[in-house]
Enzyme design. Sequence first.
Site, PDB file in Angstrom:
ATOM      1  N   LEU A  45      53.339  29.051  86.082  1.00 43.45           N
ATOM      2  CA  LEU A  45      54.009  29.659  84.863  1.00 43.45           C
ATOM      3  C   LEU A  45      54.375  28.736  83.468  1.00 43.45           C
ATOM      4  CD1 LEU A  45      56.516  32.749  85.716  1.00 43.45           C
ATOM      5  CD2 LEU A  45      55.132  32.632  84.552  1.00 43.45           C
ATOM      6  N   ARG A  46      54.145  27.552  84.087  1.00 41.28           N
ATOM      7  CA  ARG A  46      53.961  26.413  83.250  1.00 41.28           C
ATOM      8  C   ARG A  46      54.865  25.899  82.634  1.00 41.28           C
ATOM      9  NH1 ARG A  46      50.122  24.778  86.759  1.00 41.28           N
ATOM     10  NH2 ARG A  46      47.670  25.366  85.857  1.00 41.28           N
ATOM     11  N   HIS A  79      47.382  29.450  99.609  1.00 40.16           N
ATOM     12  CA  HIS A  79      45.494  29.523  99.695  1.00 40.16           C
ATOM     13  C   HIS A  79      45.128  28.980 100.752  1.00 40.16           C
ATOM     14  CE1 HIS A  79      47.254  25.204  98.011  1.00 40.16           C
ATOM     15  NE2 HIS A  79      46.560  25.995  96.876  1.00 40.16           N
ATOM     16  N   HIS A 101      45.610  27.347  82.380  1.00 44.85           N
ATOM     17  CA  HIS A 101      45.431  25.890  81.673  1.00 44.85           C
ATOM     18  C   HIS A 101      44.034  26.374  79.830  1.00 44.85           C
ATOM     19  CE1 HIS A 101      44.986  23.167  84.758  1.00 44.85           C
ATOM     20  NE2 HIS A 101      44.706  24.055  85.344  1.00 44.85           N
ATOM     21  N   ASP A 103      53.608  22.129  96.167  1.00 46.43           N
ATOM     22  CA  ASP A 103      52.380  23.320  95.628  1.00 46.43           C
ATOM     23  C   ASP A 103      51.043  22.078  94.321  1.00 46.43           C
ATOM     24  OD1 ASP A 103      49.924  24.442  95.797  1.00 46.43           O
ATOM     25  OD2 ASP A 103      50.313  25.601  93.477  1.00 46.43           O
ATOM     26  N   HIS A 129      50.849  23.331 101.081  1.00 46.02           N
ATOM     27  CA  HIS A 129      49.575  22.616 100.250  1.00 46.02           C
ATOM     28  C   HIS A 129      48.753  22.053 101.014  1.00 46.02           C
ATOM     29  CE1 HIS A 129      47.222  21.930  96.336  1.00 46.02           C
ATOM     30  NE2 HIS A 129      46.173  21.233  97.429  1.00 46.02           N
ATOM     31  N   ASP A 180      47.924  32.691  93.102  1.00 44.24           N
ATOM     32  CA  ASP A 180      47.777  31.196  92.505  1.00 44.24           C
ATOM     33  C   ASP A 180      47.075  30.560  90.963  1.00 44.24           C
ATOM     34  OD1 ASP A 180      47.901  27.814  92.716  1.00 44.24           O
ATOM     35  OD2 ASP A 180      46.250  28.082  93.706  1.00 44.24           O
ATOM     36  N   HIS A 228      52.903  33.267  94.665  1.00 49.22           N
ATOM     37  CA  HIS A 228      52.021  31.873  93.931  1.00 49.22           C
ATOM     38  C   HIS A 228      51.653  31.853  92.786  1.00 49.22           C
ATOM     39  CE1 HIS A 228      49.833  28.309  95.771  1.00 49.22           C
ATOM     40  NE2 HIS A 228      49.680  28.008  94.269  1.00 49.22           N
ATOM     41  N   ASN A 248      41.019  24.051  93.230  1.00 47.00           N
ATOM     42  CA  ASN A 248      42.300  23.373  94.412  1.00 47.00           C
ATOM     43  C   ASN A 248      42.896  24.119  95.109  1.00 47.00           C
ATOM     44  OD1 ASN A 248      43.500  21.833  96.303  1.00 47.00           O
ATOM     45  ND2 ASN A 248      44.021  20.572  94.417  1.00 47.00           N
TER      46      ASN A 248
HETATM   47 ZN   LIG Z   1      47.922  24.912  95.326  1.00 43.64          ZN
END
Ligand SMILES: [Zn+2]
Length: 430
Positions: free
Chosen positions: A61-62, A232, A309, A152, A179, A305, A58, A278
Amino acid sequence: MTGTSWVIRGARPLDAEPADITITDETITAIGDGVGQKGAQELDAAGLIALPGLVDLHTHLREPGREDAETIETGTLAAALGGFTAVHAMANTDPVADTAGVTEQIWRLGRAAGHCDVQPVGAVTVGLAGSRLAEFGAMAESAARVRVFSDDGRCVSDAVLMRRALEYVKAFGGVIAQHAQEPRLTEGAQMNEGAASGRLGLAGWPAVAEEAIIARDCLLAAHVGSALHICHVSTAGSVEIIRWAKSKGWRVTAEVTPHHLLLTDDLVASYDPVYKVNPPLRTAADVAALREGLADGTIDCVATDHAPHPVEDKETEWAVAAFGMTGLETALRVVQQAMVDTGLLGWAQVADRMSARPAAIGRLPGQGQPLAPGSPANLVLYDPAASSAVDPATHASRSRNSPFAGLTLPGQVVATFLRGRATVLDGKPA
Ligand SMILES: [Zn+2]
């Protein structure tokens, strides 16, 4: 083929007796008394533990779309520095990874970066919009060989859609990673619902919003005879439901993040959005239940996860800040602190929870193999006696939103090998 051989001297495989690990090209060829090999590079690993390369189920990598937060290059370098040899890249990119084309692009960028394997996760629904199933078959047959599907960041809350998704992946042995967040019960939610949210005046996120979806999906997975993975897990009640589902023999697996194993919702009293995530940080009782669940195998694995940001999305008012924390470069150290130094897990079990099981759940051949002759030379050398304060400014991740900043954690990843090639040496990119 790399053409390079290594003899790693005096490492302790899974914390056992010191041994020499010989790597020839891409493969572990001997463990024991290492005979000097002509032309082999030597690495003194006295005092270091050798583990199979870590596998993350999880990771965000954006790329494509949010290269200001992370790129495949920076994220996979962060992964290698954390001891990972494979990561699963979550589908909530822009464009969304909901086609063979996008998943192949991510897979190829991962190969080109070369720091660790990048296994794309496909979206469950087109555009993560929650209305139409994406084309799982095309993604499964693509060069990226997608086996894990997840929306997710969003919950597949429609029960009929979830049922169809579970049925669809059976055709090629895939898995749906959910999720678990009931959307109506979490509208506007900002933190765990409990004593702390009442004191702070922030909208609460009840445990039942997670547990209700997990219970429903366990029942659905059993009903259609398919494989469900729960992302998660964050509450004590969720652990109980998963324990019950597993006792029935249902094909349910689950992960827990490092931050949910160590941090609690008391930290939100600072109103520092670095603690906004989250699912939210929960109570000390939840943390204790998650640790127990990971120790007894109810929770199969640790998954980071990792959610980078940029500063402008995190260093702002709590209510508008983005959800998420970085985690690749600190995961193993947090697991040592929460699970090993507390006596809950030995290092062989850490290898199981952070390498073998996530590789099995992710259907990744060639990863998560035991440290033994004939296995691909994916391994990490780790110094459990080291200790230092976490400084996100030194991280390879493009983002700095680590909730462990300033915290002193044990351990240090010293070296990582991907199929016999060093990606990290002396704690630095090789
Ligand atoms: Zn999630």
